[in-house]
Design a protein around this motif. Structure first.
Motif, PDB file in Angstrom:
ATOM      1  N   ASN A   3       0.787  -1.101  -0.154  1.00  0.00           N
ATOM      2  CA  ASN A   3      -0.115  -0.160  -0.013  1.00  0.00           C
ATOM      3  C   ASN A   3       0.753   1.274   0.081  1.00  0.00           C
ATOM      4  OD1 ASN A   3      -2.531  -1.175   0.025  1.00  0.00           O
ATOM      5  ND2 ASN A   3      -2.581  -1.683   2.014  1.00  0.00           N
ATOM      6  N   ILE A   4       1.885   1.417   0.658  1.00  0.00           N
ATOM      7  CA  ILE A   4       2.762   2.269   0.670  1.00  0.00           C
ATOM      8  C   ILE A   4       3.308   2.638  -0.703  1.00  0.00           C
ATOM      9  CG2 ILE A   4       5.004   3.222   1.686  1.00  0.00           C
ATOM     10  CD1 ILE A   4       4.174   1.407   4.350  1.00  0.00           C
ATOM     11  N   PHE A   5       3.773   1.417  -1.255  1.00  0.00           N
ATOM     12  CA  PHE A   5       4.319   1.689  -2.694  1.00  0.00           C
ATOM     13  C   PHE A   5       3.287   2.093  -3.837  1.00  0.00           C
ATOM     14  CE2 PHE A   5       7.860  -0.449  -0.617  1.00  0.00           C
ATOM     15  CZ  PHE A   5       8.689   0.295  -1.100  1.00  0.00           C
ATOM     16  N   ALA A   6       1.883   1.839  -3.251  1.00  0.00           N
ATOM     17  CA  ALA A   6       0.878   2.015  -4.167  1.00  0.00           C
ATOM     18  C   ALA A   6       0.838   3.615  -4.207  1.00  0.00           C
ATOM     19  CB  ALA A   6      -0.498   1.674  -3.868  1.00  0.00           C
ATOM     20  N   LEU A   7       1.244   4.395  -3.199  1.00  0.00           N
ATOM     21  CA  LEU A   7       1.254   5.900  -2.803  1.00  0.00           C
ATOM     22  C   LEU A   7       2.332   6.333  -3.585  1.00  0.00           C
ATOM     23  CD1 LEU A   7      -0.331   7.974  -1.363  1.00  0.00           C
ATOM     24  CD2 LEU A   7       1.478   7.819   0.514  1.00  0.00           C
ATOM     25  N   ILE A   8       3.682   5.492  -3.354  1.00  0.00           N
ATOM     26  CA  ILE A   8       4.680   6.362  -4.031  1.00  0.00           C
ATOM     27  C   ILE A   8       4.795   6.224  -5.449  1.00  0.00           C
ATOM     28  CG2 ILE A   8       7.092   5.742  -3.941  1.00  0.00           C
ATOM     29  CD1 ILE A   8       7.049   5.026  -0.985  1.00  0.00           C
ATOM     30  N   THR A   9       4.485   5.137  -5.975  1.00  0.00           N
ATOM     31  CA  THR A   9       4.199   4.841  -7.394  1.00  0.00           C
ATOM     32  C   THR A   9       3.402   5.795  -7.933  1.00  0.00           C
ATOM     33  OG1 THR A   9       2.942   2.911  -7.138  1.00  0.00           O
ATOM     34  CG2 THR A   9       5.288   2.556  -7.634  1.00  0.00           C
ATOM     35  N   GLY A  10       2.390   5.863  -7.440  1.00  0.00           N
ATOM     36  CA  GLY A  10       1.211   6.868  -7.694  1.00  0.00           C
ATOM     37  C   GLY A  10       1.779   8.278  -7.908  1.00  0.00           C
TER      38      GLY A  10
ATOM     39  N   LEU B  15       9.051   8.982 -16.526  1.00  0.00           N
ATOM     40  CA  LEU B  15       8.496   8.705 -15.210  1.00  0.00           C
ATOM     41  C   LEU B  15       7.307   7.731 -15.287  1.00  0.00           C
ATOM     42  CD1 LEU B  15       9.187  12.334 -13.645  1.00  0.00           C
ATOM     43  CD2 LEU B  15      10.281  10.278 -13.050  1.00  0.00           C
ATOM     44  N   ILE B  16       6.208   7.984 -16.229  1.00  0.00           N
ATOM     45  CA  ILE B  16       5.243   7.400 -16.051  1.00  0.00           C
ATOM     46  C   ILE B  16       5.424   5.837 -16.309  1.00  0.00           C
ATOM     47  CG2 ILE B  16       2.925   6.966 -17.427  1.00  0.00           C
ATOM     48  CD1 ILE B  16       3.091  10.175 -18.247  1.00  0.00           C
ATOM     49  N   GLY B  17       6.425   5.445 -17.314  1.00  0.00           N
ATOM     50  CA  GLY B  17       6.860   4.224 -17.684  1.00  0.00           C
ATOM     51  C   GLY B  17       7.248   3.786 -16.251  1.00  0.00           C
ATOM     52  N   GLY B  18       8.143   4.335 -15.530  1.00  0.00           N
ATOM     53  CA  GLY B  18       8.902   3.896 -14.542  1.00  0.00           C
ATOM     54  C   GLY B  18       8.041   3.627 -13.415  1.00  0.00           C
ATOM     55  N   ALA B  19       7.165   4.571 -12.931  1.00  0.00           N
ATOM     56  CA  ALA B  19       6.244   4.284 -11.972  1.00  0.00           C
ATOM     57  C   ALA B  19       5.256   2.874 -12.323  1.00  0.00           C
ATOM     58  CB  ALA B  19       4.974   5.569 -12.066  1.00  0.00           C
ATOM     59  N   PRO B  49      -6.297   1.228  -4.208  1.00  0.00           N
ATOM     60  CA  PRO B  49      -6.518   2.266  -5.062  1.00  0.00           C
ATOM     61  C   PRO B  49      -6.554   3.417  -4.581  1.00  0.00           C
ATOM     62  CG  PRO B  49      -7.991   0.250  -5.369  1.00  0.00           C
ATOM     63  CD  PRO B  49      -7.176   0.285  -4.049  1.00  0.00           C
ATOM     64  N   ALA B  50      -7.016   3.621  -3.486  1.00  0.00           N
ATOM     65  CA  ALA B  50      -7.015   4.908  -2.957  1.00  0.00           C
ATOM     66  C   ALA B  50      -5.923   5.597  -2.863  1.00  0.00           C
ATOM     67  CB  ALA B  50      -8.030   5.070  -1.555  1.00  0.00           C
ATOM     68  N   LEU B  51      -4.867   5.081  -2.350  1.00  0.00           N
ATOM     69  CA  LEU B  51      -3.510   5.522  -1.980  1.00  0.00           C
ATOM     70  C   LEU B  51      -2.895   5.876  -3.282  1.00  0.00           C
ATOM     71  CD1 LEU B  51      -2.434   3.044   0.850  1.00  0.00           C
ATOM     72  CD2 LEU B  51      -2.658   5.584   0.968  1.00  0.00           C
ATOM     73  N   PHE B  52      -3.006   4.852  -4.531  1.00  0.00           N
ATOM     74  CA  PHE B  52      -2.377   5.135  -5.592  1.00  0.00           C
ATOM     75  C   PHE B  52      -2.953   6.245  -6.505  1.00  0.00           C
ATOM     76  CE2 PHE B  52      -2.037   4.336 -10.169  1.00  0.00           C
ATOM     77  CZ  PHE B  52      -0.704   4.166 -10.493  1.00  0.00           C
ATOM     78  N   LEU B  53      -4.348   6.646  -6.155  1.00  0.00           N
ATOM     79  CA  LEU B  53      -4.837   7.743  -6.881  1.00  0.00           C
ATOM     80  C   LEU B  53      -4.441   9.121  -6.022  1.00  0.00           C
ATOM     81  CD1 LEU B  53      -8.391   6.299  -8.029  1.00  0.00           C
ATOM     82  CD2 LEU B  53      -6.426   6.753  -9.543  1.00  0.00           C
ATOM     83  N   SER B  54      -4.429   9.033  -4.760  1.00  0.00           N
ATOM     84  CA  SER B  54      -3.833  10.051  -3.964  1.00  0.00           C
ATOM     85  C   SER B  54      -2.565  10.392  -4.601  1.00  0.00           C
ATOM     86  CB  SER B  54      -4.296   9.587  -2.643  1.00  0.00           C
ATOM     87  OG  SER B  54      -5.137   9.106  -2.099  1.00  0.00           O
TER      88      SER B  54
END
Lengths: 157, 140
Positions: A3-10, B15-19, B49-54
């Protein structure tokens, strides 16, 4: 941990989107408008991004498992079917009209203007419409599948 | 066209590809934004999903805070057309199960024929839609 990495990669993703110019809908339209003053710079966004993934994904898919999850969740379908073609055509129409696609629409919450407050709710309405039109099918196939796949989202896009 | 535009586009793309690479390697999931939004809206696992979008919002916020330019709204763009395009983007990417990130960045990276067809379809239809809206109906 994942989850932390979901935030960082986002975070990296969002910074890249903003830096690349993709969050400027007029720039996107300048790229799609080949009959006008064609702005080719966004071609380099796709080249940069796919240039990285086309190399990195080759190595990652050879691994047995991702770092923080038991398995890779890849899209199950390889089919080139009507939903893919119609959906992509509808998406292309909307994208070509306004210059917004889902990633930039989310990223622009960092600097929203009235356009976003119209576009984003409309886009979410599109997801809700799709869900309620196709939900019975999704439930049927989920019921036929093993239990733990029931809550699994469509693994793409 | 300024050289800095190309450099920013290329670096932003990397950066997008790296992420997308890190996300796939670490979590085993495809970083497709429309799929992540659908997860947040309709499925039980809502935290990642919430963390990724945040994170996406925060990343863009950092760029704008560092002085990067944010878009300015168009003065004369019809509101109904904007709303119509929003519904098309949401419904279309849900139906095709992917957008510019899922099919474009990740799908092409996986050498998926399905994603290649999707990408060519939304790109070519996008070109056509922009042509019709700008040059036939004169909306800018």
């Amino acid at each position: 941990m994942a989850n932390i990495f979901a935030l960082i990669t986002g975070l990296i993703f969002g910074f890249g989107l903003a830096l690349s110019g993709m969050t400027h809908p007029e720039k996107v339209l300048g790229f799609l408008d080949v009959a006008g003053q064609w702005d080719t710079s966004l071609l380099f966004v796709l080249c940069g991004a796919v240039g990285v993934t086309v190399v990195s994904f080759r190595f990652i898919t050879k691994l047995k498992a991702p770092v923080f999850a038991p398995i890779f969740r890849l899209p199950e379908s390889n089919a080139i079917d009507k939903p893919l073609l119609i959906g992509s055509a509808l998406f292309g129409t909307g994208w070509g009209i306004s210059g917004y696609c889902p990633g930039p629409a989310v990223a622009l919450l960092a600097s929203p203007n009235w356009e976003l407050w119209v576009f984003l709710p409309a886009m979410l309405l599109g997801y809700v419409l799709h869900w309620y039109l196709f939900k019975p099918q999704a439930q049927k196939s989920a019921a036929a599948a093993p239990e733990n796949t029931k809550a699994e989202p469509p693994t793409c896009g | 066209m300024a050289l800095s535009n190309i450099a920013n586009a290329l670096l932003g793309g990397v950066l997008i590809g790296g992420a997308a690479t890190l996300f796939f390697w670490l979590t085993g999931r495809i970083a497709g934004i429309s799929g992540v939004i659908a997860s947040l809206l309709f499925f039980k696992e809502r935290l990642w999903p919430a963390l990724f979008l945040s994170g996406i919002v925060a990343g863009a916020a950092i760029f704008y805070a560092l002085g990067g330019s944010a878009p300015v709204p168009r003065g004369s763009f019809p509101l109904w057309l904007l709303a119509f395009s929003g519904v098309l983007v949401g419904f279309g990417t849900a139906l095709a199960r992917g957008c510019t990130s899922g099919h474009g960045v990740c799908g092409l990276g996986r050498l998926s024929l399905r994603s290649l067809v999707a990408t060519l379809t939304f790109l070519s239809v996008g070109l056509l839609a922009t042509f019709v809206v700008r040059h036939i109906f004169g909306v800018v």
